[in-house]
Design a protein around this motif. Structure first.
Motif, PDB file in Angstrom:
ATOM      1  N   VAL A 292      46.134  37.405  46.755  1.00  0.00           N
ATOM      2  CA  VAL A 292      44.765  37.012  47.089  1.00  0.00           C
ATOM      3  C   VAL A 292      43.775  38.109  46.695  1.00  0.00           C
ATOM      4  O   VAL A 292      42.702  37.830  46.137  1.00  0.00           O
ATOM      5  CB  VAL A 292      44.662  36.685  48.589  1.00  0.00           C
ATOM      6  N   LEU A 293      44.115  39.347  46.977  1.00  0.00           N
ATOM      7  CA  LEU A 293      43.220  40.459  46.623  1.00  0.00           C
ATOM      8  C   LEU A 293      43.045  40.563  45.111  1.00  0.00           C
ATOM      9  O   LEU A 293      41.929  40.776  44.622  1.00  0.00           O
ATOM     10  CB  LEU A 293      43.764  41.762  47.206  1.00  0.00           C
ATOM     11  N   LEU A 294      44.129  40.412  44.359  1.00  0.00           N
ATOM     12  CA  LEU A 294      44.013  40.434  42.903  1.00  0.00           C
ATOM     13  C   LEU A 294      43.191  39.261  42.386  1.00  0.00           C
ATOM     14  O   LEU A 294      42.414  39.402  41.436  1.00  0.00           O
ATOM     15  CB  LEU A 294      45.419  40.425  42.271  1.00  0.00           C
ATOM     16  N   TRP A 295      43.357  38.102  43.004  1.00  0.00           N
ATOM     17  CA  TRP A 295      42.545  36.953  42.617  1.00  0.00           C
ATOM     18  C   TRP A 295      41.059  37.238  42.833  1.00  0.00           C
ATOM     19  O   TRP A 295      40.218  36.893  41.985  1.00  0.00           O
ATOM     20  CB  TRP A 295      42.963  35.744  43.440  1.00  0.00           C
ATOM     21  N   PHE A 296      40.732  37.859  43.945  1.00  0.00           N
ATOM     22  CA  PHE A 296      39.337  38.170  44.231  1.00  0.00           C
ATOM     23  C   PHE A 296      38.783  39.182  43.219  1.00  0.00           C
ATOM     24  O   PHE A 296      37.612  39.119  42.839  1.00  0.00           O
ATOM     25  CB  PHE A 296      39.214  38.718  45.650  1.00  0.00           C
ATOM     26  N   LEU A 297      39.635  40.112  42.750  1.00  0.00           N
ATOM     27  CA  LEU A 297      39.170  41.118  41.793  1.00  0.00           C
ATOM     28  C   LEU A 297      38.964  40.536  40.401  1.00  0.00           C
ATOM     29  O   LEU A 297      38.027  40.924  39.683  1.00  0.00           O
ATOM     30  CB  LEU A 297      40.177  42.277  41.729  1.00  0.00           C
TER      31      LEU A 297
END
Length: 778
Positions: A292-297
């Motif tokens: 999820v964090l990578l998707w947001f980045l």
């Protein structure tokens, strides 16, 4: 934790005899083992400091080999006289004499005083923490049988995986670390909720393409890698041993990483065991949060990476939900077992369902209340039933739809193989109570039950073909506008009973009346003109005709100017459409009157000709037809009921003032003097349905009331349905209380006669055998 690191002989007391033999008493359970002087001397080698090699070396001078030492150790462990260390597990005792002879443990037959041999639990019994038996792993079995360590098809070096897992096991250090990890997961969930529109768009782009399959495969492999690496790191950190891991080949030879939790991990403390089991869940949750964090980045820069992160999150979330479920034999169940310190929670729950309140060999294991075990057992059975129905209904239905009976039989075969493999892993030579298994023979109660079932199978049973139904009226008609116009008056409301031909509503008829007046005037003019042509005209009549032309011209000019002013005001929305139509109609009438006056003057001034008379008569016939049409349109301004019945449309409530075009629906009338039910019966059951057969209906609105009926007609063709072909059967419904309403639905049964109970309940199997399997025969 167990005190010693190696095996240690720890009897409660020892009683010596005159012949040199001794009786060793266990601290718990009342076990007593008689040892010869030679055997007692060897037991002193189990001092908690020597390992297996040192014991063999020390016993070699007395003529003992490794197999004989292990046989003695097994007897000591069985009688609870031997304690296991963290580096050397207790040996599993032999289940029967064949195993004892096969292992070379001959000449060392134990004597158990006071307790019959069949009371001993088997070595593979889960949860028997005071006996040498272990489950073979903290997280279930992959290969082999209970009590045996898992077999890894291709061992791998653990160091790289342990190094990777150490980056993810920090939440297991303390409750504060776990709380911080849960807060991180909550942050990931909040990001998804806040940007849910972008999330749904990327999620929708994954489905229906080969990209979804590739993403799911890569995500599953990554989840397997992170969860197993985290578990390996937990074993390395919380036990004094190196984890054993490698690849195992599952269905279709697909490899996956597996970490063996047998041996040292099983003998660790409860806190350590909970951490080892929970490490896999932590790794899976960490993978989802990182995705999820990578998707947001990368959502605004690298769309392909962001889309892959969405797929990874979906797969990891589904995997985490399945593994957290305590009703399935996954990490959630094993975590609950270790937290309760009861590795065989499901077996105890099944025993509670069978009436077993406790097991005699539980001494130090935590006891679960009987009601809690009963509730858990019922929950497991309900979940398994729902899972089985979903599997057969969903996957089995899809396979049957695509591949017919072949696909469904393939599903049953796969399920059978899976169940056999699961049973083979759990199978032991003893029952759950420790007794040797005997060949099954039916008891008296089982014979009586079988006889009762056989009698029930030959009893007559009323078979009924069932299907969904919808209540229909005897007749239904739409009330539509036959001319365009505004609704000026509504004379009925919803629920009123009307007769055929009764006026329901009236439309604005100004335009129709104007056209009717114009047609009548034109017809009168033609009559006068025809009379003049036939008899000729005097000079005075000609002057009067000229005066009428001038008057009509002035009136036409005045009407044209008035119509122009009204049109300009209508474009500025200063007048109503009705006033605009009246002005245009008045101008049209004035122009027509001028034309009539001019034609009358020309007729008077022209000589009488036969051709002229024929032309006027033809015009007169045309105007008469237009006059009849105008009268019919004026009659259509009154909207009438086409049939007798009840108004069932709510549109009349706000119909006043609406503009209706020709053909627009105003209301619906239904004749409900007699109600019909349209039942959709599957084609497999229609063969037993006949005209005048009795029927019983239960609508959803009245689940406790049954309505009788009789079959009136059977459709000549089959219709398509979501689950195959159906045939519509029309039934006349008896509703003396007037409860039913048209459009109601429910389920109905049509009487198909009496048959044997066995035939009734095996009809589907018979169809499979005599239709589906018959088609496979070449």
């Amino acid at each position: 934790m167990i005190d010693s690191r190696y095996r240690r002989f720890a009897p409660a007391r020892v009683v010596e005899h005159a012949d040199g033999s001794v009786d060793a008493y266990a601290a718990e359970g009342g076990f007593v083992l008689r040892l010869s002087a030679r055997e007692y001397a060897i037991t002193r080698l189990f001092d908690g400091r020597r390992d297996a090699a040192a014991r063999v070396e020390a016993a070699r001078e007395s003529g003992w080999n490794a197999a004989m030492i292990e046989g003695l150790a097994a007897d000591l462990a069985t009688h609870r006289l031997l304690q296991a260390g963290t580096h050397e597990p207790l040996p599993p005792p032999a289940h029967n004499d064949d195993e004892r002879i096969g292992l070379g443990w001959t000449g060392l037959e134990p004597t158990l005083a006071g307790v019959p041999p069949w009371n001993l639990p088997p070595s593979s019994l889960p949860g028997s923490r005071v006996s040498p038996g272990l489950t073979g792993g903290l997280t279930g079995l992959v290969t082999g049988r209970r009590g045996q360590a898992n077999q890894i098809d291709r061992p791998l070096a653990p160091d790289p995986f342990v190094a990777l897992g150490r980056l993810l096991i920090w939440p297991l250090r303390s409750r504060a670390h776990l709380a911080a990890f849960l807060a991180l997961c909550g942050l990931a969930i909040a990001l998804v909720i806040h940007h849910r529109h972008e999330w749904w768009q990327m999620s929708a782009g994954l489905f229906g393409s080969y990209r979804a399959i590739a993403t799911a495969a890569i995500a599953a492999a990554l989840v397997n890698l992170l969860s197993m690496s985290t578990r390996a790191a937990a074993i390395a950190r919380y036990t004094p041993s190196t984890p054993r891991l490698g690849l195992v080949y599952g269905i279709l030879g697909i490899p996956r990483l597996f970490v063996d939790t047998a041996g040292v991990a099983e003998r660790a403390g409860r806190t350590e065991r909970v951490r080892i089991v929970g490490a896999g869940l932590v790794g899976t949750a960490a993978a989802a949060s990182i995705a999820v964090l990578l998707w947001f980045l990368f959502i605004g820069s690298q769309v392909s990476i962001a889309r892959f992160c969405v797929g990874l999150t979906i797969v990891t979330t589904i995997a985490l939900a399945l593994r957290l479920n305590p009703l399935m034999r996954y990490d959630g169940y094993f975590l609950l077992c270790q937290w309760l310190d009861t590795p065989d929670l499901r077996e105890q729950a099944i025993g509670a369902l069978l009436g077993v309140r406790r097991r005699p060999w539980f001494v130090r294991a935590r006891r679960i209340p009987y009601r809690a075990l009963l509730a858990f057992g019922l929950a497991v059975l309900a979940f398994l039933l729902v899972l089985l129905v979903a599997l057969l209904w969903g996957v089995g239905g899809w396979l049957a739809e695509r591949f017919h009976g072949t696909g469904f039989l393939a599903l049953l075969s796969v399920m059978g193989v899976y169940m056999v493999r699961q049973y083979s892993r759990a199978a032991v030579d003893r029952s759950s109570m420790g007794r040797l298994k005997k060949p099954w023979r039916p008891t008296r109660r089982q014979k009586i039950a079988a006889l009762i079932v056989a009698i029930v199978c030959v009893l007559p049973y009323p078979y009924s073909a069932s299907g969904e139904f919808e209540i229909l009226p005897r007749d239904r008609a739409d009330v539509r506008a036959l001319v365009a116009g505004d609704v000026r008056e509504v004379l009925v409301k919803e629920g009123d009973v009307v007769s055929a031909g009764q006026v329901v509503a009236r439309l604005d008829d100004a335009a129709q009346r104007a056209r009717l007046a114009a047609a009548e005037a034109e017809l009168a003019r033609l009559d006068a003109e025809l009379a003049i042509v036939r008899k000729g005209a005097r000079e005075e009549e000609i002057e009067v005709a000229r005066s009428k032309v001038e008057t009509a011209k002035a009136a036409a000019e005045l009407a044209e100017r008035s119509a122009a002013r009204v049109a300009s005001a209508f474009r500025a929305k200063s007048v109503t459409p009705q006033e605009y139509e009246r002005a245009q109609g008045a101008a049209e009438v004035a122009r027509q009157q001028l034309l009539e006056a001019e034609r009358a003057l020309a007729l008077i001034e022209s000589p009488a000709l036969e051709e002229r008379i024929q032309s006027l008569e033809a015009q007169k016939r045309r105007i008469q037809a237009e006059l009849e049409f105008a009268r019919q349109e004026l009659a259509y301004a009154e909207i009438k009921a086409p049939i007798a019945g009840r108004i069932v449309s709510p549109a009349l409530q706000f119909a006043r003032g609406q503009y209706l075009n020709r053909g627009d629906l105003l209301a619906v009338i239904e004749d409900t003097a007699e109600l019909y039910a349209d039942i959709r019966i599957p084609e497999s059951s229609i063969g037993q349905v006949a005209i005048d057969a009795d029927a019983s209906l239960k609508p959803w609105a009245f689940p406790h009331t049954s309505f009788d009926g009789r079959v009136r007609a059977i459709a000549p063709v089959a219709d398509d349905d979501a689950y195959g072909k159906v045939i519509r059967v029309q039934v006349v419904v008896q509703d003396p209380g007037g409860k039913l309403r048209t459009g109601m639905t429910g389920n109905a049964k049509v009487d198909a006669g009496w048959s044997l109970t066995l035939i009734v309940f095996t009809r589907a199997i018979a169809r499979l055998l005599f239709v589906e399997l018959w088609s496979w025969i070449p």
